[in-house]
Enzyme design. Structure first.
Site, short mmCIF file in Angstrom:
data_model
loop_
_atom_site.label_atom_id
_atom_site.label_comp_id
_atom_site.label_asym_id
_atom_site.label_seq_id
_atom_site.Cartn_x
_atom_site.Cartn_y
_atom_site.Cartn_z
CB THR B 531 50.16 33.43 16.92
OG1 THR B 531 49.49 34.50 16.11
CG2 THR B 531 48.97 32.27 16.83
N GLY B 713 56.15 31.04 15.14
CA GLY B 713 55.80 32.06 14.76
C GLY B 713 56.13 32.04 13.06
CB VAL B 714 53.99 32.37 10.29
CG1 VAL B 714 53.61 31.00 10.91
CG2 VAL B 714 52.96 33.23 10.82
CD GLU B 716 60.39 38.54 13.29
OE1 GLU B 716 60.17 37.67 14.00
OE2 GLU B 716 60.94 39.45 13.70
#
Ligand code: FAD
Lengths: 289, 760
Positions: B531, B713-714, B716
């Site tokens: 994303t 980023g979301v 991990e």
């Protein structure tokens, strides 16, 4: 992988003939929830499957105060779990049958298969031992009876000869103030094999215990009847002290192994915990009757 | 065009995902659904030993079985020179990779591939495996990371030398590399401390547990070109790795990504793909390979077990003065554990002046590890966040307040050096402090011991290369084409970004994931990057399309493009009286106004925004059996900008679920010979839905200054805090610090027993 033939006999007599003809290559198929998995893994390699579910004699499920319970070996577990009479008289057996797998598994699997698979960890076996269940076994030579605690001889092996079929279990009707209970320990909340399983049935006269049976699972190469532990309860009030003593005696006969499901030390500890817990619940239930 | 936060029309909404109907109706084509005419089926023979020399392999009986078309062994794969290479974002050692997918002179773990058979049916291939005769000379295995580091340990790879040491040594070793991060004055830091806590931690090897097993279908044409259909996180990596392993020109390989049933990092490398292509080449027929669950567990890439020592000191005022860490990670049979990431993440949530972190990458007789969601960070956080909790406890400071006092902010130097840009760590701590969960009392559970724990986590997130094409259809809808396999709802996110720019509804955009010949290079779906980076490319490509649309309108209106405004899907002219046109109207006229419009962009964005998370968990412990029940779980996370909040929440919930499994039950269980004993989901215990409560999420949105839409980023970081949070909750419940993962019932029961036995 080899070709397999499948037979659906319509009577016990037909099944026995098919099984005798198949010899070592034949095997009874009930729910298949153990057998099919073992065949896929190459652990068992039968060439002729004889379906137990189509045999009327193996589908018996009846109770009378006089005769007790007749439980056909091929009755699927969902019928046991949903049967109001069983729930009333044998809550521990219902608990054990209700723990096996998921809804889907319970729709297929049977108490007969659970025992004949020969696993020391089978959930219904300690519950059957607690109830003093007797197996009716048929072969072309006739019928014989075997106590549940004597049925399994080593992991995956039972007293059954290749031409024998387990037909049904008979369980005495519970006398007044009698109740059973089964509990197992698993690390998750479902879909697991017992690390330890304990079943118990007790009969009370006032506060005094007049009969008791304790069955243990997953703590030895075979399911066990904890004879001394059971006997220790008889003639005494079922209080914490008596229960603790019985739990210690149950621990004495456990010979657990260390594997991916638990260490021997932990299993031994759990035998004590679960024996105490099931005896307490069974006693409470018996008092309430 | 600048998109202003308050003007978002699509971003931040929750449309139905574009790939949803196909998935819930069973129509989506996963790797194993692919079938070609004349296709053969291949199976792999695997080592029954953890460590052995292969003395001979006799395949003649297998080859003679009717239906068998080819057998390959290590001899059929090209020998590659030693050394690592940068491949896109990955540093890869093609030689080791090749040795991992097919053993050469030695097998190095239980399940290591030894041979593969292609036959006309899977059953014949299986039968043929039994006919292959392998003569092994069994060698002693080494299964413990600290034992593997000892001088007298059995050596796995005779050619291996430790890299990163001050002096070069020529001694064979299992230590593949060592790293150190240090700054400040450690001794002075510890001298300044009023309280010092030091503990040792161990964690077990764990698997990602994706539901879909690895698979590959390969076809090889007479012209030397090959095609691979595979469920993978990185079709471009598969192409590159196969090109190296098989020494085929990269441009001769096409990789078509199938729908993917989970990856979590585990599908970023190759296992079956080169074998299937080689067998296809040998037989001239398409070849299909699908692993069993046992093969997946035994022989694909789990993440490292580890040993970590962590020491920290703090003043009475609650300031951390020094931190020292020593960590050794199991790489598996070949170098490449995520110990570097472990070192760089372990202290990253905190502003520290004095620190030293030593990390060791160690080979041993277990499968070669692969990426797993925030690789290396969860083990690390388990250690550091337990020590932080203990420091706070000893100082009598609320554990969240302690974290707030020491938390990293914009400008804080990371352990690895670089300074953070705007980050939202403190905001996640405060979100939990202010949450209804943290403010509510712990529930009472009869017969159980209850406890509440908190922990934080950090993950870098990744940027890397992505390409996107946005084409305008003649009805004014749009197609978005990318090369990023969708493992977390990224089709929806990419479509929403394009829709936002074009002024369309999300459902007016069709997102497509395509093969390696139909889009420019795109790095793996990993590092929580899709994303962010592919979304960045989509944003740029949509802007490119808008620019072209404005040009076309200018042509139609005979004005300058600068005089055309594009807003909410409508083109209008600033300074004369042309009737504005909707995108639909304009799209219908493109054929006579310069032809179709296709926007494109290729990016390598640098403005990666790291992720921070803070979690709180309530547990109930059965003091006799040691079983832990999760009563309530809340996760707060800085998510930058949640493009599709439901999928962001889903990522958080998924990460927490995996973290809970890792904390409580999951582990690779080996016997003393190094044979894995729990090769199925019965005994490799991932949580079932009955083991988890509804996981509550708090989305904290601190926009990433490095992305035009504020995206971070979301995926991990949510796996990072759970083991530590649960360990801290366990301490509150039973009074014992658990330092070994998994914190299985047996270990918890033992801890309770020993505590009760110990003199008070
Ligand atoms: C997902 C899953 C979860 C499970 N969970 C549990 C669990 O929680 N607890 C548990 O105890 N087990 C569990 N099991 C194992 C299994 O479901 C049980 O053992 C079940 O009771 C087996 O019954 P079945 O009818 O399916 O037996 P089958 O697989 O049909 O047969 C088992 C064995 O018994 C023999 N056999 C069956 N009936 C007869 C007969 N009448 N006469 C002679 N031989 C016979 C068969 O030849 C075979 O060897 C699980 C299995 C699965 C797949």
């Amino acid at each position: 992988m080899h070709a397999i033939t499948y037979e659906a006999p319509k009577s016990l007599e037909h099944a026995l003939r098919l099984l005798a003809a198949a010899g070592e290559k034949g095997r009874v198929l009930a729910g298949g929830t153990d057998l099919l998995i073992q065949m896929r893994a190459g652990v068992r390699t039968p060439e002729r499957l004889i379906d137990a579910k189509t045999i009327p004699e193996l589908q018996v499920l009846s109770f009378s105060p006089h005769e007790g319970l007749r439980l056909g070996a091929a009755v699927p577990c969902y019928r046991i779990v949903e049967d109001p009479v069983l729930c009333q008289h044998y809550p521990g057996l219902v608990e054990a049958a209700g723990l096996i797998g998921s809804v889907q598994i319970k729709n297929r699997c049977t108490v007969g298969g659970n025992l004949c698979n020969g696993s020391p960890a089978a959930d219904t076996t300690p519950a059957l031992i607690a109830l003093g269940a007797v197996c009716y076994v048929a072969s072309p030579r006739g019928t014989r009876t075997v106590a549940v605690e004597d049925f399994v001889v080593s992991p995956g092996r039972t007293v059954l000869q290749p031409d024998e079929v387990l037909v049904e279990f008979r369980i005495p009707a519970p006398p007044p103030h009698t109740a059973d209970c089964y509990q197992r320990f698993i690390p998750r909340n479902e879909m697991d094999i017992a690390v330890v399983g304990v079943g118990a049935a007790v009969t009370l006269d006032g506060e005094v215990c007049t009969a008791a049976r304790i069955g243990l699972g997953a703590v030895a190469p075979t399911p066990l009847f904890a004879r001394e532990a059971s006997a220790s309860l008889v003639g005494k009030p079922l209080d914490d002290e008596a229960i603790a003593t019985a739990a210690e005696l149950a621990q004495k006969i456990a010979r657990p192994i260390t594997d991916m499901r638990g260490t021997a030390e932990y299993r031994l500890h759990l035998v004590g915990v679960l024996t105490r817990r099931v005896l307490k619940v069974a006693a409470e239930r018996a008092r309430a009757r | 065009m600048e998109l202003q936060e308050h003007k978002f029309k699509v971003i931040g909404t929750r449309p139905i995902r574009h790939d949803g109907v196909d998935k819930v109706t069973g129509r989506a084509k996963y790797g194993a659904d692919i079938s070609l005419p004349g296709m053969l089926h291949a199976k792999v023979l695997r080592s029954p030993h953890a460590h052995a020399r292969i003395k001979s392999i006799d395949v003649s009986a297998a080859l003679a079985l009717p239906g068998v078309k080819a057998v390959i062994t290590g001899k059929d794969l090209p020998e590659l020179p030693p050394g690592s290479q940068q491949m896109g974002e990955l540093v890869v050692n093609p030689r080791y990779l090749s040795m991992n997918i097919m053993a050469r002179d030695k097998v190095l773990y239980d399940g290591h591939a030894v041979a593969a058979v292609a036959a006309t049916s899977p059953h014949i291939a299986e039968e043929a495996l039994k006919l292959i005769k392998v003569e092994y000379e069994i060698l002693p295995p080494v299964l413990d990371v600290r034992k593997a580091m000892q001088d007298d340990a059995p050596i796995l790879l005779p050619e291996l030398r430790t890299s990163g040491t001050p002096e070069k040594s020529d001694k064979p070793t299992n230590i593949a590399s060592q790293v150190r991060f240090a700054r400040g004055d450690l001794e002075a830091g510890f001298r300044a401390a009023d309280v010092i806590v030091e503990r040792e931690f161990t964690t077990s090897m764990v698997h990602q547990g994706y539901i879909e097993p690895h698979n590959a279908v390969a076809q090889y044409n007479a012209d030397g070109h090959g095609t691979i259909w595979v469920s993978t996180q990185g079709p471009f990596s598969v192409r590159e790795l196969c090109s190296h392993i098989l020494q085929m020109p990269l441009g001769n390989i096409k990789v078509v990504p199938a729908e993917i049933g989970g990856g979590f990092g585990g599908k970023t490398t190759v296992y079956l793909e080169p074998l299937a292509l080689l067998l296809a080449k040998k037989t001239g027929r398409p070849v299909k390979m699908v692993m069993s669950r046992a093969e997946v567990l035994r022989a694909t890439g789990p993440t490292s077990g580890s040993y970590i020592r962590c020491k920290m000191g703090a003043t009475k005022e609650g300031k951390i003065t020094a931190a020292q860490v020593w960590m050794a990670y199991e790489a598996g049979a070949f170098p490449g554990s995520p110990v570097g990431a472990g070192c760089m993440t372990i202290l990253a949530p905190y502003a520290l002046e004095n620190l030293q972190i030593d990390g060791f990458d160690v080979v041993l007789n277990k499968p070669k590890t692969c990426a797993y969601r925030a690789p290396g960070a969860t083990n690390a956080a388990f250690a550091a966040e337990t020590v932080i909790d203990e420091l706070a406890e000893k100082l009598g400071i609320d554990p969240l307040e302690f974290r707030r006092r020491n938390g990293a902010k914009e400008g804080t130097a990371q352990p690895a050096g670089p300074q953070f840009r705007r980050i939202g760590y403190i905001e996640t701590v405060e979100a939990i402090m202010n949450s209804e969960h943290y403010r509510s009392p712990l529930p009472h559970v009869p017969g159980k011991l209850v406890g509440r724990g908190v922990a934080s986590g950090f993950w870098f997130n990744a940027g890397f290369q992505s390409t996107a094409i946005v084409s305008i259809n003649s009805d004014g809808t749009a197609n978005v084409v990318t090369g990023s396999p969708d493992i977390g709802g990224t089709r929806a996110a990419c479509a929403m970004i394009a829709a936002e720019v074009l002024g369309l509804k999300a459902e007016e955009v069709n997102p497509v994931v395509t093969d390696t010949e139909s889009i420019g290079h795109t790095d793996v779906t990993g590092g929580s990057r899709v994303t962010f980076a592919t979304g960045y490319a989509v944003y740029e490509a949509a802007q490119d399309a808008v620019r072209q649309l404005k040009e076309r309108a200018a042509t139609i209106w005979k004005v300058k493009p600068e005089d055309v405004v594009y807003q909410d899907g409508v083109v209008s002219c600033v300074n004369n009286g042309h009737e504005p046109m909707t995108l639909k109207q304009l799209a219908g006229r493109l054929a006579r106004a310069g032809g179709p419009v296709t926007g494109r962009a290729a990016v390598n964005p640098r403005g990666v925004g790291p992720g921070f998370a803070t979690h709180v968990v309530d547990i109930a412990v059965d003091p006799e059996t040691g079983k832990v029940d999760i009563l309530r779980y809340t996760a707060a996370q800085d998510v930058g900008k949640a493009v599709h909040p439901s999928y962001v929440e889903g990522q958080i919930q998924g990460g927490v679920a995996q973290g809970i499994g890792w904390a409580l039950n999951e582990e690779y269980y080996y016997d003393e010979n190094g044979i894995m004993r729990n090769t199925g989901f019965l005994d490799y215990r991932i949580p079932t839905c009955l083991d988890l409560p509804m996981i509550e999420t708090i989305l904290v949105e601190v926009p990433n200054p490095g992305h035009p839409l504020g995206i971070r980023g979301v995926g991990e970081v949510p796996i990072v805090p759970p083991p530590a949070a649960i360990a801290n909750a366990l301490y509150r419940a039973i009074g014992v610090r658990m330092t070994e993962l998994p914190m299985s019932p047996a270990k918890v029961a033992k801890a309770v027993l020993e505590k009760n036995k110990a003199p008070q």
